[in-house]
Write an enzyme that holds these catalytic residues in place. Sequence first.
Site, PDB file in Angstrom:
ATOM      1  N   ASP A 149       0.925  -1.337   0.053  1.00  0.00           N
ATOM      2  CA  ASP A 149      -0.163   0.006   0.066  1.00  0.00           C
ATOM      3  C   ASP A 149       0.951   1.135   0.107  1.00  0.00           C
ATOM      4  OD1 ASP A 149      -2.072  -1.739   0.379  1.00  0.00           O
ATOM      5  OD2 ASP A 149      -2.864  -0.887   2.305  1.00  0.00           O
ATOM      6  N   HIS A 197       4.750  -7.493  -0.029  1.00  0.00           N
ATOM      7  CA  HIS A 197       4.779  -8.961  -0.816  1.00  0.00           C
ATOM      8  C   HIS A 197       5.162  -8.802  -1.864  1.00  0.00           C
ATOM      9  CE1 HIS A 197       0.773  -9.188   1.849  1.00  0.00           C
ATOM     10  NE2 HIS A 197       1.111  -8.206   2.263  1.00  0.00           N
ATOM     11  N   SER A 223       9.143   4.068   5.409  1.00  0.00           N
ATOM     12  CA  SER A 223       9.592   3.247   4.378  1.00  0.00           C
ATOM     13  C   SER A 223       9.342   3.606   3.059  1.00  0.00           C
ATOM     14  CB  SER A 223       9.338   1.686   4.638  1.00  0.00           C
ATOM     15  OG  SER A 223       7.850   1.664   5.016  1.00  0.00           O
TER      16      SER A 223
END
Length: 262
Positions: free
Chosen positions: A86, A142, A226
């Site tokens: 996201d 992911h 991040s």
Amino acid sequence: MKKNLFNRFVELSGHPFSSALLKAVTRSRLSRKLIKPFARTYRINEEEAEFPIEQYNSLQAYFTRNLKKGSRTINMGPNTLISPVDGVVTEAGEINKDQTFMIKDHLYSIKQILGDEKIAIPFKGGYFYIFYLSPSHYHHFHYPYDGEIVSRYALGTISSPVNNLGLQLGNQPFATNYRIISELSTIHGRMAMIKVGALNVNSIHILDSSTTCKKGEECGYFSFGSTVILLVEKNESFQSTIAVNSEVKMGQAVGEWVAHSQ
């Protein structure tokens, strides 16, 4: 002058004592009082969190929260590349023939980011994405496509902020920050997923040592701010399907390999 002051601040805040103190505070039960204000400030969708907000024992636990199953739809099209996180696509585009690209008026070299000229070669003329994760985002990452991990390694030490100010005034954070690089081999060529640490804490967690990548499968998470850089090997059939500055969800298609008609 402004840049020098910014970098001096980063050096001071990056002292091991400062980092250890930040970790200790956010992991302590005392930080529970900060969870609800944090959620309100960043407008976090509490309905997606795995547990009710009252069940998180620290700000760190809430920041690294899992989502309820089914919260994200994975585009499983065989020729689609998905967002690994996201976030916001702050930059995207073709990698120049000299293996460089521009971000916030800074020229970045693929070789500098990856730290190895041999690994950088396949990405000459390829495509890159920069995914920025703000405090409001789900902070797990992911796999963007099926494949095999052919190398995984870490580079860098201290980490500058990776927000707009950090990119403008920092010392090329994507090439100097602590980062973990995963090089993937896929049916469409090589990919590199670079997880970039921030806030001088450098907490990037890899879940396991498996070398098999399955699209949409979780492979780790960040403890603090991040960015993820995704590099795709040059392939004439590849095209991006997402605009710069778009907000994306993990599993959403951001590119595809289109078969050219004869």
